[in-house]
Structures are given as C-alpha cells and as structure tokens.
Design a protein around this motif. Sequence first.
Motif, PDB file in Angstrom:
ATOM      1  N   GLY A   1      60.429  26.489 -43.349  1.00 49.32           N
ATOM      2  CA  GLY A   1      60.782  25.408 -44.257  1.00 49.32           C
ATOM      3  C   GLY A   1      60.223  25.515 -45.655  1.00 49.32           C
ATOM      4  N   GLU A   2      59.525  26.587 -45.968  1.00 50.50           N
ATOM      5  CA  GLU A   2      58.933  26.740 -47.300  1.00 50.50           C
ATOM      6  C   GLU A   2      60.021  26.919 -48.356  1.00 50.50           C
ATOM      7  OE1 GLU A   2      56.826  26.637 -50.403  1.00 50.50           O
ATOM      8  OE2 GLU A   2      55.985  26.207 -48.427  1.00 50.50           O
ATOM      9  N   THR A   3      59.870  26.204 -49.473  1.00 54.02           N
ATOM     10  CA  THR A   3      60.900  26.206 -50.508  1.00 54.02           C
ATOM     11  C   THR A   3      60.412  26.797 -51.819  1.00 54.02           C
ATOM     12  OG1 THR A   3      61.902  24.232 -49.532  1.00 54.02           O
ATOM     13  CG2 THR A   3      62.518  24.767 -51.784  1.00 54.02           C
ATOM     14  N   MET A   4      59.342  26.234 -52.373  1.00 59.64           N
ATOM     15  CA  MET A   4      58.953  26.585 -53.733  1.00 59.64           C
ATOM     16  C   MET A   4      58.509  28.033 -53.858  1.00 59.64           C
ATOM     17  SD  MET A   4      59.678  24.210 -55.703  1.00 59.64           S
ATOM     18  CE  MET A   4      58.977  25.042 -57.112  1.00 59.64           C
ATOM     19  N   VAL A   5      57.784  28.547 -52.861  1.00 60.04           N
ATOM     20  CA  VAL A   5      57.300  29.921 -52.946  1.00 60.04           C
ATOM     21  C   VAL A   5      58.471  30.896 -52.979  1.00 60.04           C
ATOM     22  CG1 VAL A   5      55.975  31.708 -51.781  1.00 60.04           C
ATOM     23  CG2 VAL A   5      55.100  29.379 -51.860  1.00 60.04           C
ATOM     24  N   VAL A   6      59.417  30.747 -52.052  1.00 57.78           N
ATOM     25  CA  VAL A   6      60.556  31.677 -52.020  1.00 57.78           C
ATOM     26  C   VAL A   6      61.485  31.437 -53.207  1.00 57.78           C
ATOM     27  CG1 VAL A   6      60.458  31.997 -49.536  1.00 57.78           C
ATOM     28  CG2 VAL A   6      61.788  30.110 -50.455  1.00 57.78           C
TER      29      VAL A   6
ATOM     30  N   MET B   1      67.536  30.060 -47.099  1.00 58.82           N
ATOM     31  CA  MET B   1      68.211  28.783 -46.867  1.00 58.82           C
ATOM     32  C   MET B   1      67.561  27.657 -47.674  1.00 58.82           C
ATOM     33  SD  MET B   1      68.569  29.339 -42.756  1.00 58.82           S
ATOM     34  CE  MET B   1      69.616  27.922 -42.420  1.00 58.82           C
ATOM     35  N   THR B   2      66.245  27.611 -47.668  1.00 60.84           N
ATOM     36  CA  THR B   2      65.563  26.561 -48.428  1.00 60.84           C
ATOM     37  C   THR B   2      65.726  26.756 -49.929  1.00 60.84           C
ATOM     38  OG1 THR B   2      63.534  27.870 -48.227  1.00 60.84           O
ATOM     39  CG2 THR B   2      63.874  26.121 -46.627  1.00 60.84           C
ATOM     40  N   ALA B   3      65.756  28.020 -50.375  1.00 58.87           N
ATOM     41  CA  ALA B   3      65.955  28.268 -51.803  1.00 58.87           C
ATOM     42  C   ALA B   3      67.347  27.833 -52.232  1.00 58.87           C
ATOM     43  CB  ALA B   3      65.747  29.747 -52.113  1.00 58.87           C
TER      44      ALA B   3
ATOM     45  N   LEU C   1      68.100  22.981 -36.768  1.00 56.82           N
ATOM     46  CA  LEU C   1      68.313  23.494 -35.414  1.00 56.82           C
ATOM     47  C   LEU C   1      67.454  24.723 -35.139  1.00 56.82           C
ATOM     48  CD1 LEU C   1      72.193  23.091 -35.064  1.00 56.82           C
ATOM     49  CD2 LEU C   1      70.397  21.674 -34.024  1.00 56.82           C
ATOM     50  N   MET C   2      67.313  25.591 -36.134  1.00 60.62           N
ATOM     51  CA  MET C   2      66.456  26.771 -35.958  1.00 60.62           C
ATOM     52  C   MET C   2      65.010  26.353 -35.695  1.00 60.62           C
ATOM     53  SD  MET C   2      68.015  29.204 -38.983  1.00 60.62           S
ATOM     54  CE  MET C   2      66.621  30.333 -38.907  1.00 60.62           C
ATOM     55  N   THR C   3      64.519  25.388 -36.455  1.00 60.92           N
ATOM     56  CA  THR C   3      63.155  24.906 -36.248  1.00 60.92           C
ATOM     57  C   THR C   3      63.009  24.227 -34.899  1.00 60.92           C
ATOM     58  OG1 THR C   3      62.992  24.551 -38.638  1.00 60.92           O
ATOM     59  CG2 THR C   3      61.308  23.554 -37.278  1.00 60.92           C
ATOM     60  N   LEU C   4      64.023  23.452 -34.504  1.00 57.66           N
ATOM     61  CA  LEU C   4      63.974  22.761 -33.215  1.00 57.66           C
ATOM     62  C   LEU C   4      63.924  23.750 -32.055  1.00 57.66           C
ATOM     63  CD1 LEU C   4      64.151  20.113 -31.589  1.00 57.66           C
ATOM     64  CD2 LEU C   4      66.644  20.306 -31.720  1.00 57.66           C
ATOM     65  N   VAL C   5      64.765  24.774 -32.097  1.00 54.22           N
ATOM     66  CA  VAL C   5      64.777  25.779 -31.029  1.00 54.22           C
ATOM     67  C   VAL C   5      63.442  26.520 -30.979  1.00 54.22           C
ATOM     68  CG1 VAL C   5      65.840  27.935 -30.282  1.00 54.22           C
ATOM     69  CG2 VAL C   5      67.276  26.038 -31.035  1.00 54.22           C
ATOM     70  N   THR C   6      62.896  26.842 -32.147  1.00 48.71           N
ATOM     71  CA  THR C   6      61.599  27.514 -32.188  1.00 48.71           C
ATOM     72  C   THR C   6      60.510  26.665 -31.551  1.00 48.71           C
ATOM     73  OG1 THR C   6      62.233  28.661 -34.227  1.00 48.71           O
ATOM     74  CG2 THR C   6      59.886  28.570 -33.698  1.00 48.71           C
ATOM     75  N   ASN C   7      60.488  25.378 -31.862  1.00 48.89           N
ATOM     76  CA  ASN C   7      59.477  24.489 -31.293  1.00 48.89           C
ATOM     77  C   ASN C   7      59.661  24.319 -29.786  1.00 48.89           C
ATOM     78  OD1 ASN C   7      58.307  24.091 -33.787  1.00 48.89           O
ATOM     79  ND2 ASN C   7      59.495  22.258 -34.236  1.00 48.89           N
TER      80      ASN C   7
END
Length: 322
Positions: free
Chosen positions: A243-248, A270-272, A301-307
């Motif tokens: 979910g990181e946005t600003m760095v990427v 995706m976040t960028a 959904l990607m984060t949910l599946v990972t968790n």
Amino acid sequence: MTASQRGSVSPEAGAEETPRRPLGAARPRHGEKVVKGFLALCAALSVGVTIAIVISLLTPTISFFREVSVVEFLTGTQWSPGFARGEFGVLPIVVGTLTVVVIALIVAIPIGLLSAIYLAEYAPRRVRAVIKPALEVLEGIPTVAIGLFGLFLLRPLAETVFPFLNWRGDFSIGVAGVAVGLLIVPLIASVSEDAMRSVPGGLREGAYALGANKMRVSLKVVFPAAVSGIVAAIVLGMSRAIGETMVVLLVAGAGNPNLSFDLARGAQTMTAYIGGTATGDIATGTTVYNTIFAVGTLLFLMTLVTNMLAIRLVRRFREVYE
C-alpha cells in the motif's frame, strides 16, 4: 431459658439479624461495564469503517466493469486508460507493485530479523533501551521523506555502485523497492523482537542446561517458538509495502507503465497510479475516473488474500505455552 431453647433459637435469630451474601457474589462494577461497552463500540466502528470502504469501492468498480471486460482488465498487457483509445490491461502496474514488494521484503526481512535477534538475545539492557525506542520513532518517519531520500541519495548511489546496468532517467523501480524495504525494517524488527521477548525464559534455560550456546538458542529455540509473531510481522511489513504510495511515486515515477523487470528503469505501481490520477482533473463518472476504484478494489483484494494466507500460516505454526 434452657440450653436446648437457646440452641434452637439462636441459629434462626442470627440468620434473621445478619443475612450473609452468597459465595461468589460481588458488587456490580458499573465502570467495567462502561469499559466493555466502549471497547465493543470501537470494534464495531472498525468493522463499520471497513464495510464503508468496501461499499465506496464497489459502486464505481461495478460501473467500470460494465464498460470494460474483467478478462481484459486482468490479463491485458497494455495500461493507458487516459488515451483516446484507452487500454485497460492492469498487468503492467500489478507487476510493478509486486516487484517493489519482493525487493522490499528481500531487503527488510534479513535486516529486520537480525536486528530483532540482537535486541532480544544479545543487546544489553541499556542498549535495548536506546535502540528499541529509536526503531519505534523510525516507524513514524513521513514516507515523503523516505521518498526524497531514495530519489536524491539512493538513486545516484545505485548508479555509481552498479554502473553496468542500463540506467534511464531519474527513476528506478529497483531503488524504489530498496527504499520501501528500509521503510518497513523498523516495523518487522519491532514486532519480531516483541514476539521473541515473549518466549518463556524456561526454554532458554533448558537449552543452556543442555550445553547450547547463545547462537544455537537464538536460532534453534527462540526463533521457532516465536515464528507465529515473526510471520505476523512480515505480513504487516508486506501489507505496508503493497500500500505504499509516496515512496514509489517519487522514486519509481508516476508514468511509464511497462511490463518489464528491468530494475534500472522507472515503472508505475498500483498505488502510484491512484495517487497520480486522483488529482481532481478527471470528470466524475467517466471510465478513467472509475479505473481508480477498480485498481483500488484489486489492491484491496490482494491485501485481503495476503492477510488471510498469513492468518492460516500463523494458526498452523503457533506454539502455545502455559
């Protein structure tokens, strides 16, 4: 009054004069009920916020998939939704996101776990009292500061150290992954150290009694005993990296979505894309506008599946000590 009369009367008289409270009964604790109600309200609020997020994502996403095929969205290799003849294949920015996450974990897991082992098993109390709060402070560094650090220091440094790579422009997806890895190191180290410190001391003492040295105790006893907490720390770091946005956005660039694994080139995640597109310049209700929510839903959904996978792993390898 005879003794027999006194014996027959005194128990009843005593029972009437001083009634006893039943065993186990306690005075009502209204403060405890208030605390329980407040905690239940917080839990319900978190669930309600999650449901509201899902609802806010679903409505524009459904509108998007009425105009774009799900198959085209998930399997297409061209991503250019802003052009006149837009292409809506999300694979290039998914690959960019996964590249950043993999590089970040390669950087963060060894550094974070070695730091946790040092703090939990080797560091003196005074050293731990300084380093542990410093790690917690590092977790709160603004991500834009990490992004500027990666752009103006790590990117030129990488070009100097690896001159044989085909560096193009000022952006690099590989450097972005390294910067995100440095960002999540404090999180993995802090949570893993807490998990290792919670291992019962009797396990260590038993291993020392059998002749094991500190390194063997750390790697063969403490680490396996704390593996559920360590997995949870890695999953938290992975979710943060996804979910990181600003760095990427600063280091990898907001444009040039390409299906490439060239670490020396800029790429879009995706976040960028969400951060660079959701600027208010796009008309509400258009297909390009709805792509923001479609990408956000896929990211969710990607984060949910990972968790979910991580929870299953934690339950499988969890060790409970009494």
